[in-house]
Scaffold this motif. Structure first.
Motif, short mmCIF file in Angstrom:
data_model
loop_
_atom_site.label_atom_id
_atom_site.label_comp_id
_atom_site.label_asym_id
_atom_site.label_seq_id
_atom_site.Cartn_x
_atom_site.Cartn_y
_atom_site.Cartn_z
N LEU A 1 49.42 52.80 45.68
CA LEU A 1 50.71 52.26 46.11
C LEU A 1 51.19 51.29 45.06
CD1 LEU A 1 48.61 52.34 48.79
CD2 LEU A 1 50.79 51.91 49.90
N SER A 2 52.42 51.47 44.59
CA SER A 2 52.87 50.62 43.51
C SER A 2 54.37 50.39 43.55
CB SER A 2 52.49 51.26 42.16
OG SER A 2 52.66 50.34 41.12
N VAL B 1 57.31 49.00 54.25
CA VAL B 1 56.13 48.19 53.91
C VAL B 1 55.35 47.83 55.17
CG1 VAL B 1 55.37 45.95 53.01
CG2 VAL B 1 57.10 47.27 51.78
N GLU C 1 53.21 50.65 56.19
CA GLU C 1 52.06 50.79 55.31
C GLU C 1 50.97 49.78 55.66
OE1 GLU C 1 54.23 52.50 51.27
OE2 GLU C 1 53.92 50.34 51.50
N TYR D 1 40.31 49.38 50.86
CA TYR D 1 41.05 49.05 49.64
C TYR D 1 40.13 49.11 48.43
CZ TYR D 1 43.93 47.25 53.37
OH TYR D 1 44.64 47.15 54.54
N LEU E 1 40.22 47.70 44.58
CA LEU E 1 40.97 46.73 43.80
C LEU E 1 40.25 46.37 42.51
CD1 LEU E 1 41.68 44.30 46.78
CD2 LEU E 1 43.27 46.03 45.88
N THR F 1 43.46 41.56 40.67
CA THR F 1 44.22 41.74 41.91
C THR F 1 43.45 41.17 43.09
OG1 THR F 1 45.35 43.69 41.06
CG2 THR F 1 45.28 43.43 43.45
N TRP G 1 44.63 38.34 45.83
CA TRP G 1 44.60 38.63 47.26
C TRP G 1 43.71 37.63 48.01
CZ3 TRP G 1 44.62 44.22 49.39
CH2 TRP G 1 45.72 44.92 48.89
N TRP H 1 49.79 40.73 57.56
CA TRP H 1 49.19 42.03 57.27
C TRP H 1 48.06 42.30 58.24
CZ3 TRP H 1 48.24 43.80 51.55
CH2 TRP H 1 47.87 45.13 51.52
N GLN I 1 43.24 52.72 49.73
CA GLN I 1 44.49 52.35 49.05
C GLN I 1 44.19 51.47 47.83
OE1 GLN I 1 47.21 50.53 51.82
NE2 GLN I 1 47.68 52.46 52.82
N TRP J 1 46.17 48.91 45.32
CA TRP J 1 47.38 48.11 45.10
C TRP J 1 47.21 47.33 43.79
CZ3 TRP J 1 51.28 47.13 49.09
CH2 TRP J 1 51.05 47.83 50.28
N GLY J 2 48.28 47.17 43.02
CA GLY J 2 48.15 46.43 41.76
C GLY J 2 47.13 47.10 40.88
#
Length: 198
Positions: free
Chosen positions: A7-8, A48, A51, A58, A60, A64, A68, A79, A123, A125-126
């Motif tokens: 996801l970006s 968002v 999602e 996750y 990562l 990142t 987080w 979240w 997922q 992210w970043g």
């Protein structure tokens, strides 16, 4: 087998660095942090939120993860589930964290083993360097991109060194009132070529 989903938020020229705020990631002298903020709207916000509600784990990169870990443990109201999902962190230097459900891994083989295990989708992210490793080894099953109507000319990019030729199929597309294109893709085999005829 679990899917790995990248996801970006990216600019038209593919920059993914620091979309959320000026201090998010200033590495390399990056001075455009927070570039996504002017394009926030209700339509994009709902995407968002959907999602964020998905039960996933996750994967990562260390940088990142550090961003987080300094924010999300105290903001789980924003979240739901972020503290419950397992955070797999690719790092050779970091070995532990106080954030619950965090597991550190060190190798591509560990990622492959994780992908071939049972469990929720994963997922990403970043994590620009990690994403390059995933692309290089054909481990990305889906892309969920938010493409913003601006160029920056500098910064970490989604597609960079290591990206291999790969075909994707568009599975969903939406344009927000502020001009953000939300496009989801799934991996679709090899690149096919041909001749375009008038």
């Amino acid at each position: 087998m679990r899917k790995i989903i990248v996801l970006s938020m990216i600019t038209l020229d593919g920059v993914l660095q620091a979309p959320g705020g000026p201090e998010e990631d200033t590495s390399g002298g990056f001075k455009y942090g927070g570039w996504s903020a002017p394009y926030s709207d209700e339509v994009g916000g709902k995407v968002v939120q959907n999602e964020l509600k998905q039960p996933v784990d996750y994967l990562l990169g260390r940088k990142t993860f550090e961003i987080w870990a300094s924010f999300w443990p105290k903001h789980a109201d924003i979240w739901p589930g972020i503290n419950d999902g397992t955070k797999y962190v690719m790092s050779r230097t970091m070995k532990k964290s106080n954030w619950r459900n965090t597991v550190f891994i060190e190798s591509l083989e560990a990622i492959k083993k994780l992908k071939n295990s049972e469990g929720s989708d994963i997922q990403v992210w970043g994590s620009s360097r990690l994403i390059q490793l995933l692309f290089k080894n054909d481990l990305v099953d889906e892309l969920r991109l938010k493409i913003y109507p601006l160029t920056l000319g500098t910064g970490k990019k989604l597609f960079d060194d290591g990206t291999i030729p790969a075909a994707f199929t568009l599975t969903e597309i939406l344009a927000t009132p502020t001009g953000v294109i939300i496009a989801n893709y799934k991996r679709a085999g090899d690149v096919k070529t041909g001749t375009v005829r008038a």
